[in-house]
Structure formats: structure tokens, C-alpha cells
Design a protein around this motif. Structure first.
Motif, PDB file in Angstrom:
ATOM      1  N   THR A 172      -0.181  -4.552   0.057  1.00  0.00           N
ATOM      2  CA  THR A 172      -0.224  -3.111  -0.185  1.00  0.00           C
ATOM      3  C   THR A 172      -0.619  -2.436   1.116  1.00  0.00           C
ATOM      4  O   THR A 172      -1.528  -2.893   1.799  1.00  0.00           O
ATOM      5  CB  THR A 172      -1.242  -2.754  -1.281  1.00  0.00           C
ATOM      6  OG1 THR A 172      -2.464  -3.450  -1.046  1.00  0.00           O
ATOM      7  CG2 THR A 172      -0.719  -3.107  -2.660  1.00  0.00           C
ATOM      8  N   SER A 173       0.051  -1.351   1.453  1.00  0.00           N
ATOM      9  CA  SER A 173      -0.215  -0.683   2.731  1.00  0.00           C
ATOM     10  C   SER A 173      -0.570   0.780   2.505  1.00  0.00           C
ATOM     11  O   SER A 173      -0.060   1.430   1.582  1.00  0.00           O
ATOM     12  CB  SER A 173       1.004  -0.793   3.654  1.00  0.00           C
ATOM     13  OG  SER A 173       2.149  -0.242   3.028  1.00  0.00           O
TER      14      SER A 173
ATOM     15  N   ASP B  41       1.191   2.267  -0.782  1.00  0.00           N
ATOM     16  CA  ASP B  41       2.529   1.786  -1.143  1.00  0.00           C
ATOM     17  C   ASP B  41       2.384   0.432  -1.824  1.00  0.00           C
ATOM     18  O   ASP B  41       1.948  -0.548  -1.211  1.00  0.00           O
ATOM     19  CB  ASP B  41       3.386   1.665   0.110  1.00  0.00           C
ATOM     20  CG  ASP B  41       4.831   1.246  -0.196  1.00  0.00           C
ATOM     21  OD1 ASP B  41       5.152   1.037  -1.375  1.00  0.00           O
ATOM     22  OD2 ASP B  41       5.617   1.116   0.764  1.00  0.00           O
ATOM     23  N   ILE B  42       2.730   0.363  -3.116  1.00  0.00           N
ATOM     24  CA  ILE B  42       2.579  -0.884  -3.878  1.00  0.00           C
ATOM     25  C   ILE B  42       3.924  -1.581  -4.102  1.00  0.00           C
ATOM     26  O   ILE B  42       4.004  -2.538  -4.874  1.00  0.00           O
ATOM     27  CB  ILE B  42       1.887  -0.626  -5.235  1.00  0.00           C
ATOM     28  CG1 ILE B  42       2.772   0.241  -6.150  1.00  0.00           C
ATOM     29  CG2 ILE B  42       0.509   0.007  -5.027  1.00  0.00           C
ATOM     30  CD1 ILE B  42       2.259   0.325  -7.583  1.00  0.00           C
ATOM     31  N   THR B  43       4.956  -1.108  -3.417  1.00  0.00           N
ATOM     32  CA  THR B  43       6.302  -1.648  -3.642  1.00  0.00           C
ATOM     33  C   THR B  43       6.355  -3.163  -3.456  1.00  0.00           C
ATOM     34  O   THR B  43       6.896  -3.892  -4.297  1.00  0.00           O
ATOM     35  CB  THR B  43       7.309  -0.978  -2.687  1.00  0.00           C
ATOM     36  OG1 THR B  43       7.216   0.434  -2.819  1.00  0.00           O
ATOM     37  CG2 THR B  43       8.724  -1.434  -2.992  1.00  0.00           C
TER      38      THR B  43
ATOM     39  N   PHE C 178     -10.052   2.364   0.986  1.00  0.00           N
ATOM     40  CA  PHE C 178      -8.722   1.777   0.811  1.00  0.00           C
ATOM     41  C   PHE C 178      -8.643   0.992  -0.494  1.00  0.00           C
ATOM     42  O   PHE C 178      -7.682   1.129  -1.269  1.00  0.00           O
ATOM     43  CB  PHE C 178      -8.393   0.856   1.990  1.00  0.00           C
ATOM     44  CG  PHE C 178      -7.234  -0.072   1.748  1.00  0.00           C
ATOM     45  CD1 PHE C 178      -5.936   0.385   1.820  1.00  0.00           C
ATOM     46  CD2 PHE C 178      -7.452  -1.409   1.424  1.00  0.00           C
ATOM     47  CE1 PHE C 178      -4.858  -0.463   1.589  1.00  0.00           C
ATOM     48  CE2 PHE C 178      -6.393  -2.262   1.187  1.00  0.00           C
ATOM     49  CZ  PHE C 178      -5.093  -1.784   1.270  1.00  0.00           C
ATOM     50  N   LEU C 179      -9.652   0.170  -0.775  1.00  0.00           N
ATOM     51  CA  LEU C 179      -9.613  -0.673  -1.975  1.00  0.00           C
ATOM     52  C   LEU C 179      -9.625   0.173  -3.243  1.00  0.00           C
ATOM     53  O   LEU C 179      -8.931  -0.148  -4.214  1.00  0.00           O
ATOM     54  CB  LEU C 179     -10.793  -1.644  -1.972  1.00  0.00           C
ATOM     55  CG  LEU C 179     -10.770  -2.676  -3.103  1.00  0.00           C
ATOM     56  CD1 LEU C 179      -9.584  -3.626  -2.931  1.00  0.00           C
ATOM     57  CD2 LEU C 179     -12.066  -3.479  -3.152  1.00  0.00           C
TER      58      LEU C 179
ATOM     59  N   GLU D 287      -6.580   2.211  -7.897  1.00  0.00           N
ATOM     60  CA  GLU D 287      -6.034   3.326  -8.679  1.00  0.00           C
ATOM     61  C   GLU D 287      -4.513   3.270  -8.726  1.00  0.00           C
ATOM     62  O   GLU D 287      -3.900   3.593  -9.749  1.00  0.00           O
ATOM     63  CB  GLU D 287      -6.507   4.660  -8.092  1.00  0.00           C
ATOM     64  CG  GLU D 287      -8.004   4.895  -8.296  1.00  0.00           C
ATOM     65  CD  GLU D 287      -8.545   6.051  -7.458  1.00  0.00           C
ATOM     66  OE1 GLU D 287      -7.787   6.556  -6.581  1.00  0.00           O
ATOM     67  OE2 GLU D 287      -9.713   6.430  -7.661  1.00  0.00           O
ATOM     68  N   ALA D 288      -3.891   2.845  -7.618  1.00  0.00           N
ATOM     69  CA  ALA D 288      -2.430   2.753  -7.581  1.00  0.00           C
ATOM     70  C   ALA D 288      -1.899   1.605  -8.433  1.00  0.00           C
ATOM     71  O   ALA D 288      -0.827   1.707  -9.038  1.00  0.00           O
ATOM     72  CB  ALA D 288      -1.964   2.586  -6.138  1.00  0.00           C
TER      73      ALA D 288
END
Length: 500
Positions: free
Chosen positions: A68-69, A77-79, A128-129, A134-135
Motif C-alpha cells: 500500500t502506498s 492506494d490499496i490497488t 500512515f498506518l 481506514e482504507a
């Protein structure tokens, strides 16, 4: 001494988890096809697939922060995480099919439930974490994930990591109980036992020396029998090169256009393994941190509960290093021999671009045992040197190629298939997530190399892998059903969480 000449339908080079998976799929889809396997070592799963040569994580992006970035606007971005999770679900389904069909047995010998935990330190990483949590937490594939920055809760999740921690630095973690530890060495050996029972000819101590295209379009594979000294020549309509780091040199020998302008950069690794059962007993989970700046993704530090040889153990690492070998059992000339007129500019461009990585690897090579202990103490503050030994992990070869996005000499940090235009030969290159996504990768091989058969095979593929061709993230009800059924079949159900 006379040479041996034989013909077959399919040749698999390398007795690792990739060849084992492709062979097992083909034996279900085309049981009449004759398959031969050639492996230069004395047994299956002795190189990259061996349990001591990889992290043993069922890579599903549950805890691996490099999948994840954070974008420029601060969003996550979790793509890639979703894609890798879906790919691992394919592996779970195929393994479950093999168990339910009594083709392999005792799944607890190769897969165990284990919590997957992400652990970070420092305000920036905590932020970030939390955004990552949440994402992901609203996504069906990641339901059951918990987040906490409270020391009391973190002590429940990872007591060994929190014991003796006196720093006032901000810390946080996420935890999800549906993670797995996978012994890919054990799985590989099981699959080859199954293939042998299906009359697949497995030739150990046989080294492949060359591949040559014949007049009728098939491939002649030159093989050296290490024990007898004989040269053997085997022809097949399809050849799969699944030789780990050794795949690149064999791919180059095919001479296919797709093999041009591709290089490889070898990275070696070390793990620290705990020799104190009392310490091992205090930890239960796979705890992943963040990679250091300049470090390759495969060097993300993690503290892992592992099940190896039916014994619970604890590993920390990996520590990256450099060796010119492409395999642990390879040659110091592997890197030099991989440089060809068609890829030398690609390799040189990568050398210029990756100075940061080179510096990092040099630093890692020069690390003393005490420096490694200092890194371990970021995870286990009270770690004692006498409780930990060093084991040499596997060699990985990162792919270097020219890409539109990255330009000339771009280092690739994934797993990819290179195949000829006619689909008669395919090679697997790259590293992580590797074995975890073996079924997805081998389905890609089937689609690329046997497009004429996919329609007739589709119903059988869906019997083995019910979500084939579908997106689980877009079909949460199907995901619930598949996740629960595979958990039960693989003896993971006691630890699994179901999306609601």
C-alpha cells in the motif's frame, strides 16, 4: 557413451512450487498429457521454495506495508493490496480442491493460521498506518482488521514486542487473525508426491544445459544426468522454465525475442532464528514493519512465528546482502554470464539508477552481529544475542527491464511470466510475492500458452477455483462463502473471520 533421445508433451524445468503447481493443474485439465520434470538438485523444493529460504508468509497484503502506498494528496492506494489478496485466495481455493479430492493430505503440515500484524514507530508512520487501516478495513477482503495505538492493547497482541519497551515514541499496530503461515517446501514436496502418483516422470540430479527450437516448432531440451554423466535430449511441444534464479539464463538460451533486454540483479538474504524455546513461546504472529529508505521491498523487516518440521519457531529478518550467484547452489559467474549484448545497456542503466540500493546492500553486507541485534531490538527490546543464530536464506533475482513508465533499466519488484509469442515456452522470473500467488501465475501461463484449450478447460478450472474469472472484492457474498469453505478444508476455520 550413447546419448538418450525422448519425446514428451510437457517439460517442467525445476522442482519448485511453481512447476509443482503448473503440473498439478495440467494433470487435472489434460490428464492424458505426458509430463516430465528435470531438477538439478536431489529433491523437490530445495531452492527458493524451501521453508528456510523464504518468509513462509501467505502473502495476502494483510500486514505487508509495501503493498500500500501513500499518494501525494495523503490518500492510500490499496490497488496492489487488493490484487495480491485476490491472488492468494486463488491459491487457497486450489489447495482446498486438492485436499477435498484426496490428492494431497494433512493440510496442517503446510498451512497454519497465524495473526498478521503491522507494527510501526514514529508519528509519521503511525499516521500512515491509521490511514491504511481506514482504507482497508471497509474492504470485504480485509474485514476483521483491528487498529490500536494503545500500549495495553498492543501488549495483548504482541507481548514479546512490547516487553521492556521504554521509548516514548508513538507506536501503533494493526492485527487481523485470518493470516497464514505457509510451509512452501512441505507443499512442494506434497505436490510432487501427488504428481508422481499420476505417472509424471520426475528426474532429480538432472541439469538442463540448453534449449533449442526444432524444425517442427517443438523444443529440444539438452539435459545432463549428473549421476551417470549421460547427455539426454528430450523434445516437447511446451516447456516451462521454473528454475527460480536460474530461469533467466535458461530463458536467454531459448533465443526468443521476448528474452531480449531483460537482466537480473541477485539479492541474498539472512534470517536470525531463535534458539530459546521460552522466547519462541512468548510470540504468536507475523509482525511486519516498514522497510528502511533505499531498501528493496523484499527486505521489509518482520518477526515471524513459523512452523517448520512440525515445530514452532521464531525468525527475524531478512537482512539483505549481495552475491553474484543467482541460486544458493549457483555459480559466482551467474551475474557476469547473464550480461549479453542485447541487455548490457539495460543492466548499465539500472546500475546508474539504483545507486541507493547498491549502497544499502553494501551496508547490509558489512553489518556485524551486534548491529543485527540492534535492528532486532527495535522489535524485541530485551533480545539477547545468545538466543539467536544466523541462517542463510534464499537467493532472489530481481528482474531488470526497459519499461514505458520507468525507462531503460527499471528494477522490477514482482513476479512475472515471460513467454514466446506462440506460447510454446514460458519462464517465471522475479521474487515476492512469488509462491503465495503460484496458482494465479500458473493460470496466467495456461491462458498465455494454451489459449486454444481455455474454453474447454474453463468448467474444470471453475470446479477447482470457483472464483476464476470473477472479482471477489466485487462479490463479497462469494468471498464469504469461499473464505469460509477453504478455511474449513484447510483446517484454518478456528482462526478465520468472515465478512459480514
Amino acid at each position: 557413451m550413447s546419448n538418450v533421445y525422448k519425446k514428451t508433451d510437457v517439460i517442467l524445468i525445476g522442482a519448485g512450487v511453481m512447476s509443482a503447481t503448473l503440473g498439478s493443474l495440467l494433470k487435472e485439465l489434460a490428464p492424458e498429457w505426458e509430463i516430465k520434470v528435470f531438477e538439478k538438485l536431489a529433491d523437490a523444493g530445495e531452492e527458493s521454495s524451501n521453508e528456510w529460504n523464504n518468509a513462509g508468509t501467505g502473502h495476502a497484503a494483510l500486514c505487508e506495508l509495501n503493498y500500500t502506498s501513500e499518494q501525494a494528496d495523503g490518500s492510500i492506494d490499496i490497488t496492489k493490496a487488493v490484487r495480491i489478496n485476490e491472488q492468494f485466495q486463488l491459491s487457497r481455493q486450489f489447495w482446498s480442491y486438492l485436499v477435498s479430492s484426496n490428492l494431497i493430505h494433512h493440510p496442517q503440515e503446510f498451512i497454519m493460521p497465524i495473526p498478521h500484524i503491522s507494527f510501526v514507530q514514529g508519528e509519521k508512520n503511525v499516521s500512515f498506518l491509521k490511514k491504511r487501516f481506514e482504507a482497508l478495513s471497509n474492504n470485504p477482503l480485509f474485514q476483521g482488521m483491528e487498529y490500536s495505538d494503545r500500549p495495553e492493547k498492543l501488549k495483548e497482541w504482541m507481548p514479546l514486542v512490547m516487553k521492556g519497551r521504554t521509548s516514548t515514541e508513538a507506536i501503533a499496530a494493526t492485527k487481523i487473525d485470518s493470516g497464514t503461515d505457509v510451509n512452501f517446501g512441505a507443499l512442494t514436496r506434497m505436490l510432487f508426491t501427488h504428481l508422481k502418483s499420476k505417472s509424471v516422470e520426475i528426474n532429480y540430479n538432472h541439469s538442463v544445459e540448453n534449449l533449442t527450437r526444432t524444425a517442427d516448432g517443438s523444443w529440444e531440451v539438452k539435459v545432463h544426468d549428473i549421476h551417470s554423466g549421460k547427455q539426454e535430449y528430450h523434445t516437447a511441444n511446451f516447456v516451462f522454465i521454473g528454475g527460480g534464479g536460474g530461469s533467466l539464463s535458461l530463458l536467454q538460451k531459448t533465443g526468443i525475442p521476448e528474452s531480449k533486454h531483460i537482466g537480473g540483479f541477485p539479492v541474498s538474504g539472512l534470517f536470525m532464528v531463535c534458539n530459546n524455546p521460552e522466547v519462541v513461546a512468548q510470540h504468536h504472529g507475523k509482525v511486519y514493519g516498514k522497510a528502511k529508505v533505499g531498501a528493496p521491498p523484499m527486505s521489509v523487516p518482520h518477526l515471524d512465528t513459523r512452523y517448520i518440521d512440525r515445530k514452532k519457531t521464531l525468525l527475524f529478518g531478512p537482512f539483505a546482502g549481495f552475491s553474484p550467484k543467482f541460486l544458493k547452489t549457483g555459480s559466482n559467474l551467474d551475474l557476469i554470464n547473464s550480461v549479453k549484448p542485447n541487455n548490457i545497456l539495460t543492466m548499465l542503466a539500472a546500475g546508474v539508477k539504483e545507486m541507493g540500493l547498491t549502497k544499502y546492500l553494501i551496508q547490509q553486507v558489512l553489518l556485524s552481529n551486534e548491529k543485527r541485534m540492534e535492528e532486532l531490538r527495535e522489535f524485541i527490546p530485551n533480545a539477547k544475542s545468545e538466543d539467536w543464530d544466523i541462517v542463510v536464506a534464499g537467493q532472489r533475482v530481481q528482474v531488470i527491464k526497459d519499461t514505458e513508465a520507468g525507462g531503460k533499466g527499471t528494477l522490477q519488484f514482482g513476479t512475472e511470466v515471460v513467454s514466446s509469442a506462440d506460447g510454446s515456452v514460458a519462464a517465471l522470473l522475479g521474487a515476492s510475492p512469488g509462491a503465495s500467488t503460484a496458482v494465479h501465475v500458473m493460470l496466467e501461463v495456461l491462458e498465455k500458452c494454451f489459449p486454444q484449450h481455455i474454453e474447454e478447460w474453463e468448467s474444470k478450472i471453475k470446479e477447482m477455483i470457483p472464483s476464476y474469472g470473477l472479482s471477489l472484492v466485487e462479490n463479497p457474498a462469494l468471498f464469504n462463502e469461499i473464505h469460509a469453505s477453504t478455511a474449513q478444508m484447510l483446517d484454518l476455520s478456528k482462526k478465520e473471520l468472515v465478512y459480514r
